[in-house]
Design a protein around this motif. Structure first.
Motif, PDB file in Angstrom:
ATOM      1  N   MET A 138     -46.198  17.806  42.656  1.00  9.31           N
ATOM      2  CA  MET A 138     -46.068  18.690  41.493  1.00  9.31           C
ATOM      3  C   MET A 138     -47.429  19.238  41.051  1.00  9.31           C
ATOM      4  SD  MET A 138     -43.205  16.467  39.390  1.00  9.31           S
ATOM      5  CE  MET A 138     -42.758  17.691  38.157  1.00  9.31           C
ATOM      6  N   ASN A 139     -48.451  18.927  41.854  1.00 11.97           N
ATOM      7  CA  ASN A 139     -49.801  19.436  41.591  1.00 11.97           C
ATOM      8  C   ASN A 139     -50.318  19.015  40.211  1.00 11.97           C
ATOM      9  OD1 ASN A 139     -52.079  20.746  42.416  1.00 11.97           O
ATOM     10  ND2 ASN A 139     -51.405  22.769  41.687  1.00 11.97           N
ATOM     11  N   LEU A 140     -50.125  17.761  39.881  1.00 12.59           N
ATOM     12  CA  LEU A 140     -50.483  17.269  38.553  1.00 12.59           C
ATOM     13  C   LEU A 140     -51.653  16.279  38.566  1.00 12.59           C
ATOM     14  CD1 LEU A 140     -46.844  16.665  37.222  1.00 12.59           C
ATOM     15  CD2 LEU A 140     -48.430  18.432  36.434  1.00 12.59           C
ATOM     16  N   THR A 141     -52.117  15.918  39.757  1.00 14.88           N
ATOM     17  CA  THR A 141     -53.131  14.857  39.851  1.00 14.88           C
ATOM     18  C   THR A 141     -54.349  15.134  38.983  1.00 14.88           C
ATOM     19  OG1 THR A 141     -52.408  14.619  42.142  1.00 14.88           O
ATOM     20  CG2 THR A 141     -54.416  13.444  41.504  1.00 14.88           C
ATOM     21  N   LYS A 142     -54.822  16.359  38.999  1.00 14.18           N
ATOM     22  CA  LYS A 142     -56.061  16.684  38.278  1.00 14.18           C
ATOM     23  C   LYS A 142     -55.839  16.860  36.780  1.00 14.18           C
ATOM     24  CE  LYS A 142     -58.625  16.980  42.042  1.00 14.18           C
ATOM     25  NZ  LYS A 142     -59.687  15.989  42.317  1.00 14.18           N
ATOM     26  N   LYS A 143     -54.583  16.964  36.390  1.00 10.99           N
ATOM     27  CA  LYS A 143     -54.277  17.096  34.962  1.00 10.99           C
ATOM     28  C   LYS A 143     -53.866  15.763  34.349  1.00 10.99           C
ATOM     29  CE  LYS A 143     -51.751  20.673  33.620  1.00 10.99           C
ATOM     30  NZ  LYS A 143     -50.596  21.602  33.583  1.00 10.99           N
ATOM     31  N   ALA A 144     -53.643  14.775  35.220  1.00 12.14           N
ATOM     32  CA  ALA A 144     -53.015  13.542  34.750  1.00 12.14           C
ATOM     33  C   ALA A 144     -53.984  12.603  34.044  1.00 12.14           C
ATOM     34  CB  ALA A 144     -52.376  12.820  35.937  1.00 12.14           C
ATOM     35  N   VAL A 145     -53.491  12.006  32.971  1.00  8.13           N
ATOM     36  CA  VAL A 145     -54.136  10.855  32.350  1.00  8.13           C
ATOM     37  C   VAL A 145     -53.069   9.767  32.311  1.00  8.13           C
ATOM     38  CG1 VAL A 145     -55.333   9.925  30.345  1.00  8.13           C
ATOM     39  CG2 VAL A 145     -55.513  12.364  30.871  1.00  8.13           C
ATOM     40  N   ILE A 146     -53.343   8.651  32.972  1.00  2.84           N
ATOM     41  CA  ILE A 146     -52.365   7.562  32.953  1.00  2.84           C
ATOM     42  C   ILE A 146     -52.830   6.496  31.979  1.00  2.84           C
ATOM     43  CG2 ILE A 146     -51.049   5.877  34.292  1.00  2.84           C
ATOM     44  CD1 ILE A 146     -51.423   7.559  36.753  1.00  2.84           C
ATOM     45  N   VAL A 147     -51.923   6.107  31.087  1.00  7.07           N
ATOM     46  CA  VAL A 147     -52.201   5.020  30.161  1.00  7.07           C
ATOM     47  C   VAL A 147     -51.656   3.746  30.804  1.00  7.07           C
ATOM     48  CG1 VAL A 147     -51.909   4.153  27.825  1.00  7.07           C
ATOM     49  CG2 VAL A 147     -51.926   6.625  28.237  1.00  7.07           C
ATOM     50  N   TRP A 148     -52.555   2.831  31.126  1.00  8.30           N
ATOM     51  CA  TRP A 148     -52.152   1.592  31.791  1.00  8.30           C
ATOM     52  C   TRP A 148     -51.948   0.499  30.756  1.00  8.30           C
ATOM     53  CZ3 TRP A 148     -50.523   1.760  36.649  1.00  8.30           C
ATOM     54  CH2 TRP A 148     -50.908   2.868  37.421  1.00  8.30           C
ATOM     55  N   PRO A 149     -51.074  -0.458  31.051  1.00 10.54           N
ATOM     56  CA  PRO A 149     -50.690  -1.442  30.041  1.00 10.54           C
ATOM     57  C   PRO A 149     -51.432  -2.758  30.231  1.00 10.54           C
ATOM     58  CG  PRO A 149     -49.230  -1.646  31.874  1.00 10.54           C
ATOM     59  CD  PRO A 149     -50.291  -0.648  32.292  1.00 10.54           C
ATOM     60  N   VAL A 150     -51.105  -3.715  29.384  1.00 10.04           N
ATOM     61  CA  VAL A 150     -51.496  -5.093  29.653  1.00 10.04           C
ATOM     62  C   VAL A 150     -50.314  -5.744  30.370  1.00 10.04           C
ATOM     63  CG1 VAL A 150     -52.044  -7.311  28.601  1.00 10.04           C
ATOM     64  CG2 VAL A 150     -53.075  -5.215  27.721  1.00 10.04           C
ATOM     65  N   GLY A 151     -50.619  -6.409  31.447  1.00 11.39           N
ATOM     66  CA  GLY A 151     -49.595  -6.971  32.321  1.00 11.39           C
ATOM     67  C   GLY A 151     -50.155  -6.939  33.730  1.00 11.39           C
ATOM     68  N   CYS A 152     -49.286  -7.163  34.717  1.00  6.87           N
ATOM     69  CA  CYS A 152     -49.780  -7.178  36.101  1.00  6.87           C
ATOM     70  C   CYS A 152     -50.429  -5.857  36.485  1.00  6.87           C
ATOM     71  CB  CYS A 152     -48.643  -7.488  37.064  1.00  6.87           C
ATOM     72  SG  CYS A 152     -48.054  -9.182  36.916  1.00  6.87           S
ATOM     73  N   SER A 153     -49.955  -4.759  35.904  1.00  2.00           N
ATOM     74  CA  SER A 153     -50.496  -3.446  36.292  1.00  2.00           C
ATOM     75  C   SER A 153     -51.701  -3.044  35.444  1.00  2.00           C
ATOM     76  CB  SER A 153     -49.404  -2.382  36.222  1.00  2.00           C
ATOM     77  OG  SER A 153     -48.745  -2.435  34.978  1.00  2.00           O
ATOM     78  N   VAL A 154     -52.326  -4.022  34.831  1.00  2.00           N
ATOM     79  CA  VAL A 154     -53.495  -3.753  33.983  1.00  2.00           C
ATOM     80  C   VAL A 154     -54.631  -3.066  34.757  1.00  2.00           C
ATOM     81  CG1 VAL A 154     -54.623  -5.997  34.303  1.00  2.00           C
ATOM     82  CG2 VAL A 154     -54.914  -4.800  32.153  1.00  2.00           C
ATOM     83  N   PHE A 155     -54.679  -3.329  36.066  1.00  3.20           N
ATOM     84  CA  PHE A 155     -55.716  -2.707  36.899  1.00  3.20           C
ATOM     85  C   PHE A 155     -55.226  -1.453  37.619  1.00  3.20           C
ATOM     86  CE2 PHE A 155     -57.164  -7.242  37.031  1.00  3.20           C
ATOM     87  CZ  PHE A 155     -58.324  -7.038  36.298  1.00  3.20           C
ATOM     88  N   GLY A 156     -54.120  -0.906  37.140  1.00  3.74           N
ATOM     89  CA  GLY A 156     -53.499   0.228  37.824  1.00  3.74           C
ATOM     90  C   GLY A 156     -54.444   1.376  38.130  1.00  3.74           C
ATOM     91  N   TYR A 157     -55.432   1.569  37.257  1.00  2.38           N
ATOM     92  CA  TYR A 157     -56.352   2.703  37.463  1.00  2.38           C
ATOM     93  C   TYR A 157     -57.215   2.538  38.708  1.00  2.38           C
ATOM     94  CZ  TYR A 157     -59.028  -0.516  34.427  1.00  2.38           C
ATOM     95  OH  TYR A 157     -59.593  -1.616  33.851  1.00  2.38           O
ATOM     96  N   TYR A 158     -57.255   1.340  39.250  1.00  2.00           N
ATOM     97  CA  TYR A 158     -57.947   1.170  40.539  1.00  2.00           C
ATOM     98  C   TYR A 158     -57.083   1.662  41.707  1.00  2.00           C
ATOM     99  CZ  TYR A 158     -61.391  -1.928  38.300  1.00  2.00           C
ATOM    100  OH  TYR A 158     -62.369  -2.443  37.502  1.00  2.00           O
ATOM    101  N   PHE A 159     -55.769   1.763  41.454  1.00  3.67           N
ATOM    102  CA  PHE A 159     -54.845   2.020  42.570  1.00  3.67           C
ATOM    103  C   PHE A 159     -54.304   3.445  42.603  1.00  3.67           C
ATOM    104  CE2 PHE A 159     -53.944  -2.513  41.112  1.00  3.67           C
ATOM    105  CZ  PHE A 159     -55.047  -3.003  41.790  1.00  3.67           C
ATOM    106  N   ILE A 160     -54.282   4.103  41.430  1.00  2.07           N
ATOM    107  CA  ILE A 160     -53.910   5.523  41.409  1.00  2.07           C
ATOM    108  C   ILE A 160     -55.109   6.288  40.871  1.00  2.07           C
ATOM    109  CG2 ILE A 160     -52.327   7.291  40.549  1.00  2.07           C
ATOM    110  CD1 ILE A 160     -50.165   5.234  40.306  1.00  2.07           C
ATOM    111  N   GLY A 161     -55.560   7.259  41.641  1.00  2.00           N
ATOM    112  CA  GLY A 161     -56.830   7.917  41.345  1.00  2.00           C
ATOM    113  C   GLY A 161     -56.738   9.094  40.397  1.00  2.00           C
ATOM    114  N   THR A 162     -56.475   8.802  39.115  1.00  2.00           N
ATOM    115  CA  THR A 162     -56.502   9.853  38.102  1.00  2.00           C
ATOM    116  C   THR A 162     -57.381   9.389  36.949  1.00  2.00           C
ATOM    117  OG1 THR A 162     -54.672   8.939  36.807  1.00  2.00           O
ATOM    118  CG2 THR A 162     -54.088  10.448  38.606  1.00  2.00           C
ATOM    119  N   ASP A 163     -57.651  10.287  36.024  1.00  2.41           N
ATOM    120  CA  ASP A 163     -58.246   9.865  34.756  1.00  2.41           C
ATOM    121  C   ASP A 163     -57.304   8.827  34.138  1.00  2.41           C
ATOM    122  OD1 ASP A 163     -60.423  11.494  34.938  1.00  2.41           O
ATOM    123  OD2 ASP A 163     -60.069  12.582  33.073  1.00  2.41           O
TER     124      ASP A 163
END
Lengths: 248, 355, 75
Positions: free
Chosen positions: A38-63
């Motif tokens: 959807m060509n959204l990678t450069k527009k994306a900001v992902i809010v990561w939670p507390v939980g197992c996916s707390v390090f999610g920003y290491y695994f998906i390369g967006t702001d």
């Protein structure tokens, strides 16, 4: 040879910190595939939670930003309100979203915030060692329900999409499952609609993804996926609960 | 600067913030500061800016946190119990190095307390309040005009140091009306998205991640050291205070905010009686004006610290005086406001006792 | 013939989900060890692989990096 599937670009080189067989990685890949398509990678900001996916920003390369436990929808609201051009995803687990963060979730939905929520339900608190979550099934043993979840003591599992579908703010609400290739294809279709709800400025969107926790369920990854079909999906049925016009 | 307008303190906070370029307000109703969000709710939409009433203070501060991550000038205003709810967010904001402004119109506590003016959140504001080793810049105006001026400085300091700035006032400062003159509007068209902001990677060659997390102790130590270095710079450069009739003073009152305002009258009354009393008024409660208080200890016979609490800033005054001279305390609790006469009586009592 | 399933052995955590969903049973957990100590999955029967991509879809570690299909031969 024709390429049928290819690992999406936004998936980073970093190996995930998840246990073998943990479906978080499947959900990550679906998010990444759609960002790319959807060509959204450069527009994306992902809010990561507390939980197992707390390090999610290491695994998906967006702001990305890292929220306090349960506050991802509020933080996502803050970002989207002052910067509507950003594509804002809140990625949360069931303890984060349905327990400590249920107020933030319900009100973000009620306000029709233009954010897309990926809600992973694996029926327990994975990172802290498998305690009871709001989504734990009746009778299910966890480290804080050693005799099984008893409705008299602990109440009943919380059905978030069904709850949210009852209010007016959401544009798209669905539940998918990550247990099989067929369900994963469907999950991606649902998630695409959720993302579309945001890109078309239609309202709040959320897709619950029924996941597994092989480690804390004390099952092999394959057995854990079987348990989803056998025990979880009868209680948490797959489906679309709210589809606003224009999401299709 | 424009003409003088007669305005209520709570509304001055909002108007000054707006003129200072505040682009978003997130908050939750609480007495005694509801006029502030109400004013924002009228003005922000007129200017195409964001006003959002959150579902709770917990949500409000996390919306502020989110907006701050985009480098947008953002504010929340609340009062003591609401501020308590926000402490977790403050701690995250501190270790994420994002700028925002928080106004606390303090009321009587603990617990639900009352809605009368108090200063009992001094510890909470200056010593952290949330978990971890952190500080926010805390500024305490004592007049409505100063409130208007300091709102501009609050946003500038927040941006300069990427830090949370607390404007610590009380119910009295909110309800009082005074003529006020605002500084010129900040031109918000000149605002640029800072290079560290998380708004989507766009053309940047790297992506931005804002987090207060570092799972390895050495990594977290580094983040802490970075914070401490920032705090050191702030302590070096941003201490502010006012001295009132201190040149020849033999005794000094130390007070902030509303009590400092009252103490000016006390000083004038004392001077009429021939008592050489002065006032040292910290404007920044953190960083605290330690040096000047220590220096003044040389010339003074004693200090009288006066607050609307059980003696909170008192501890910082004592640390500054460092045993050189006696530091007495006079406080009122639970929302009771001391009069100028009350404070003067205390000064006289200690002069008498010293003879 | 080129491999139809490209597996990044270093990313694989040996969960076995790909093996479990493969309709043609052409995948297995290998005897090899990667640097994390996992036995990575391997495609041992390329000929019988139908390039359905089920392995790719279920893989939680994006270790199945590509699935390819033979282009139909043009006459």
């Amino acid at each position: 040879m024709k390429i049928i599937y290819k690992k999406p670009e936004p998936i980073t080189k970093t190996h995930t910190t998840y246990c073998p067989g943990c479906p978080h990685g499947i959900a990550h890949r679906l998010v990444a595939e759609l960002l790319e398509e959807m060509n959204l990678t450069k527009k994306a900001v992902i809010v990561w939670p507390v939980g197992c996916s707390v390090f999610g920003y290491y695994f998906i390369g967006t702001d990305a930003v890292e929220a306090a436990h349960g506050r991802a929808c509020a933080m996502a609201t803050g970002i989207k309100r002052v910067h509507p051009e950003s594509f804002v995803i809140s990625y949360q687990g069931d303890g984060d979203l349905a327990s400590i963060g249920i107020a933030e979730t319900v009100h973000a939905a009620a306000r029709g915030e233009r954010i897309s929520v990926v809600y992973i339900n694996n029926g327990n608190y994975g990172m802290t060692g498998g305690q009871m979550a709001p989504t734990t099934l009746l009778g299910q043993r966890t480290t804080t329900t050693p005799y099984g979840r008893d409705a008299k003591l602990n109440g009943f599992p919380l059905h978030v999409p069904e709850m949210l579908a009852a209010i007016d703010g959401p544009a798209y609400i669905a539940r998918a499952a990550l247990d099989s290739p067929q369900h994963i294809i469907q999950a991606k279709k649902f998630l695409k609609k959720a993302f579309t709800a945001q890109t078309k400025d239609l309202g709040f969107s959320l897709v619950e993804m029924i996941s597994a926790c092989p480690t804390n369920w004390k099952l092999s990854p394959v057995e854990a996926m079987e348990r989803i079909r056998r025990e979880v999906l009868p209680v948490f049925p797959i489906g679309e609960f709210k589809v606003a016009k224009g999401v299709e | 600067m424009g003409e003088k307008i007669l305005m209520k303190g709570a509304e001055v906070i909002a108007e000054a913030a707006i003129r200072a370029g505040c682009m978003a307000f997130f908050g939750y109703p609480i007495t005694p500061q509801n006029e502030t969000p109400e004013y924002f709710s009228r003005r922000m939409p007129q200017l195409g800016r964001v006003f959002l009433q959150a579902e709770s203070e917990v949500a409000a501060i996390n919306m502020v946190y989110g907006a701050a991550c985009t480098g947008t000038r953002v504010i929340t205003t609340s009062s003591s119990p609401g501020i308590s709810l926000m402490q977790e967010g403050f701690s995250y904001i501190a270790n994420s190095n994002v700028p925002c402004v928080v106004v606390n119109a303090m009321r009587g506590g603990p617990g639900l307390g009352d809605i009368a003016p108090a200063q009992a959140d001094y510890f909470q504001a200056t010593k952290g309040g949330g978990h971890g080793d952190y500080h926010s810049i805390v500024i305490a105006p004592h007049t409505i005009q100063e409130e208007a001026d300091l709102m501009f400085d609050a946003f500038d300091l927040a941006d300069k140091y990427r830090i949370m700035v607390v404007v610590l006032v009380d119910g009295l400062m909110g309800q009082m009306m005074e003529p006020v003159e605002f500084k010129d509007w900040v031109d918000v068209k000149k605002f640029k998205t800072p290079e560290w902001a998380t708004v989507g990677q766009g053309d940047r060659d790297h992506r931005n991640i804002i987090t207060s997390l570092s799972i390895l102790a050495e990594g977290l130590e580094k983040m802490n050291l970075h914070l401490q270095e920032k705090y050191r710079k702030i302590k070096e450069n941003e201490v502010r205070y006012e001295e009132y009739k201190m040149d020849d003073a033999e005794y000094a009152v130390t007070a902030f905010g509303t009590v400092a305002r009252i103490s000016k009258t006390t000083v004038d009354m004392a001077r009429k009686k021939g008592i050489k009393l002065g006032l040292i008024r910290p404007i920044t409660l953190w960083p605290f004006p330690t040096e000047i208080i220590n220096k003044r200890a040389e010339q003074l016979k004693f200090f009288l610290d006066s607050e609307m609490n059980e003696g909170q800033m008192l501890e910082d005054v004592k640390l500054a005086v460092n045993g050189k001279k006696p530091v007495y305390f006079f406080g009122k609790l639970g929302g009771v406001v001391p009069t100028a006469e009350d404070i003067l009586k205390e000064v006289e009592k200690h002069i008498e006792g010293g003879k | 013939m080129e491999k139809k399933v490209i597996i990044n052995e270093e990313r694989c955590k040996s969960c076995g989900l790909c093996v479990s969903v493969c309709p043609k049973h052409v995948l297995r957990i290998s005897e090899k060890l990667n640097s994390n100590g996992y036995h990575p999955a391997e495609l041992f029967d390329n000929d019988n692989c139908i390039s359905c991509g089920f392995c790719y879809l279920i893989c939680p570690d994006a270790a199945i990096e590509e699935v390819r299909r033979l282009e139909p031969v043009r006459k």
